[in-house]
Design a protein around this motif. Structure first.
Motif, PDB file in Angstrom:
ATOM      1  N   ASP A 122      15.099 -34.956 -63.390  1.00  7.69           N
ATOM      2  CA  ASP A 122      14.285 -35.025 -62.173  1.00  7.69           C
ATOM      3  C   ASP A 122      15.166 -35.246 -60.946  1.00  7.69           C
ATOM      4  O   ASP A 122      14.976 -34.608 -59.912  1.00  7.69           O
ATOM      5  N   VAL A 123      16.124 -36.157 -61.047  1.00  7.38           N
ATOM      6  CA  VAL A 123      17.022 -36.441 -59.928  1.00  7.38           C
ATOM      7  C   VAL A 123      17.865 -35.212 -59.612  1.00  7.38           C
ATOM      8  O   VAL A 123      18.065 -34.861 -58.449  1.00  7.38           O
ATOM      9  N   SER A 124      18.337 -34.537 -60.638  1.00  6.04           N
ATOM     10  CA  SER A 124      19.141 -33.328 -60.440  1.00  6.04           C
ATOM     11  C   SER A 124      18.319 -32.245 -59.754  1.00  6.04           C
ATOM     12  O   SER A 124      18.804 -31.555 -58.851  1.00  6.04           O
ATOM     13  N   SER A 125      17.089 -32.088 -60.163  1.00  5.25           N
ATOM     14  CA  SER A 125      16.206 -31.099 -59.556  1.00  5.25           C
ATOM     15  C   SER A 125      15.957 -31.420 -58.086  1.00  5.25           C
ATOM     16  O   SER A 125      15.969 -30.527 -57.236  1.00  5.25           O
ATOM     17  N   ALA A 126      15.735 -32.678 -57.780  1.00  5.11           N
ATOM     18  CA  ALA A 126      15.520 -33.089 -56.388  1.00  5.11           C
ATOM     19  C   ALA A 126      16.781 -32.842 -55.568  1.00  5.11           C
ATOM     20  O   ALA A 126      16.711 -32.372 -54.427  1.00  5.11           O
ATOM     21  N   GLY A 127      17.931 -33.107 -56.129  1.00  3.21           N
ATOM     22  CA  GLY A 127      19.200 -32.868 -55.435  1.00  3.21           C
ATOM     23  C   GLY A 127      19.404 -31.382 -55.159  1.00  3.21           C
ATOM     24  O   GLY A 127      19.871 -31.005 -54.085  1.00  3.21           O
ATOM     25  N   ASP A 128      19.045 -30.543 -56.122  1.00  2.00           N
ATOM     26  CA  ASP A 128      19.153 -29.098 -55.920  1.00  2.00           C
ATOM     27  C   ASP A 128      18.227 -28.634 -54.802  1.00  2.00           C
ATOM     28  O   ASP A 128      18.589 -27.777 -53.993  1.00  2.00           O
ATOM     29  N   ALA A 129      17.031 -29.197 -54.728  1.00  2.00           N
ATOM     30  CA  ALA A 129      16.078 -28.836 -53.685  1.00  2.00           C
ATOM     31  C   ALA A 129      16.607 -29.236 -52.310  1.00  2.00           C
ATOM     32  O   ALA A 129      16.526 -28.463 -51.352  1.00  2.00           O
ATOM     33  N   VAL A 130      17.157 -30.432 -52.202  1.00  2.00           N
ATOM     34  CA  VAL A 130      17.711 -30.888 -50.930  1.00  2.00           C
ATOM     35  C   VAL A 130      18.907 -30.032 -50.530  1.00  2.00           C
ATOM     36  O   VAL A 130      19.042 -29.629 -49.379  1.00  2.00           O
ATOM     37  N   SER A 131      19.744 -29.713 -51.498  1.00  2.00           N
ATOM     38  CA  SER A 131      20.905 -28.864 -51.228  1.00  2.00           C
ATOM     39  C   SER A 131      20.477 -27.479 -50.761  1.00  2.00           C
ATOM     40  O   SER A 131      21.052 -26.922 -49.814  1.00  2.00           O
ATOM     41  N   GLY A 132      19.467 -26.923 -51.409  1.00  3.51           N
ATOM     42  CA  GLY A 132      18.960 -25.621 -50.997  1.00  3.51           C
ATOM     43  C   GLY A 132      18.365 -25.641 -49.605  1.00  3.51           C
ATOM     44  O   GLY A 132      18.568 -24.719 -48.810  1.00  3.51           O
ATOM     45  N   ALA A 133      17.656 -26.708 -49.265  1.00  6.66           N
ATOM     46  CA  ALA A 133      17.070 -26.839 -47.931  1.00  6.66           C
ATOM     47  C   ALA A 133      18.167 -26.985 -46.876  1.00  6.66           C
ATOM     48  O   ALA A 133      18.075 -26.420 -45.782  1.00  6.66           O
ATOM     49  N   ALA A 134      19.224 -27.709 -47.219  1.00  6.18           N
ATOM     50  CA  ALA A 134      20.343 -27.880 -46.274  1.00  6.18           C
ATOM     51  C   ALA A 134      21.057 -26.562 -46.053  1.00  6.18           C
ATOM     52  O   ALA A 134      21.434 -26.223 -44.926  1.00  6.18           O
ATOM     53  N   ASP A 135      21.243 -25.781 -47.107  1.00  6.44           N
ATOM     54  CA  ASP A 135      21.898 -24.482 -46.968  1.00  6.44           C
ATOM     55  C   ASP A 135      21.019 -23.512 -46.161  1.00  6.44           C
ATOM     56  O   ASP A 135      21.535 -22.699 -45.398  1.00  6.44           O
ATOM     57  N   GLY A 136      19.715 -23.622 -46.313  1.00 12.46           N
ATOM     58  CA  GLY A 136      18.788 -22.748 -45.607  1.00 12.46           C
ATOM     59  C   GLY A 136      18.711 -23.052 -44.121  1.00 12.46           C
ATOM     60  O   GLY A 136      18.353 -22.181 -43.329  1.00 12.46           O
ATOM     61  N   SER A 137      19.036 -24.263 -43.722  1.00 11.81           N
ATOM     62  CA  SER A 137      18.926 -24.625 -42.314  1.00 11.81           C
ATOM     63  C   SER A 137      20.194 -24.340 -41.522  1.00 11.81           C
ATOM     64  O   SER A 137      20.228 -24.550 -40.325  1.00 11.81           O
ATOM     65  N   LYS A 138      21.229 -23.849 -42.169  1.00  7.01           N
ATOM     66  CA  LYS A 138      22.492 -23.555 -41.475  1.00  7.01           C
ATOM     67  C   LYS A 138      22.381 -22.325 -40.636  1.00  7.01           C
ATOM     68  O   LYS A 138      21.779 -21.364 -40.869  1.00  7.01           O
TER      69      LYS A 138
END
Length: 44
Positions: A28-44
């Motif tokens: 669950d923590v890994s999945s949440a981290g992947d989601a945050v990472s994806g959102a950060a990459d999308g906002s660049k």
């Protein structure tokens, strides 16, 4: 002696079930981290 053996068996069973719970929490923590990472990459 029986009490010690019984306690060891119960402790072992709890440890095995805790490993499954911790593994699920880790996913669950890994999945949440992947989601945050994806959102950060999308906002660049």
């Amino acid at each position: 002696m029986r009490k010690v053996l019984s306690l060891m068996i119960v402790t072992g069973a709890l440890m095995v079930s805790a490993c499954n719970t911790i593994e699920g929490a880790g996913r669950d923590v890994s999945s949440a981290g992947d989601a945050v990472s994806g959102a950060a990459d999308g906002s660049k």
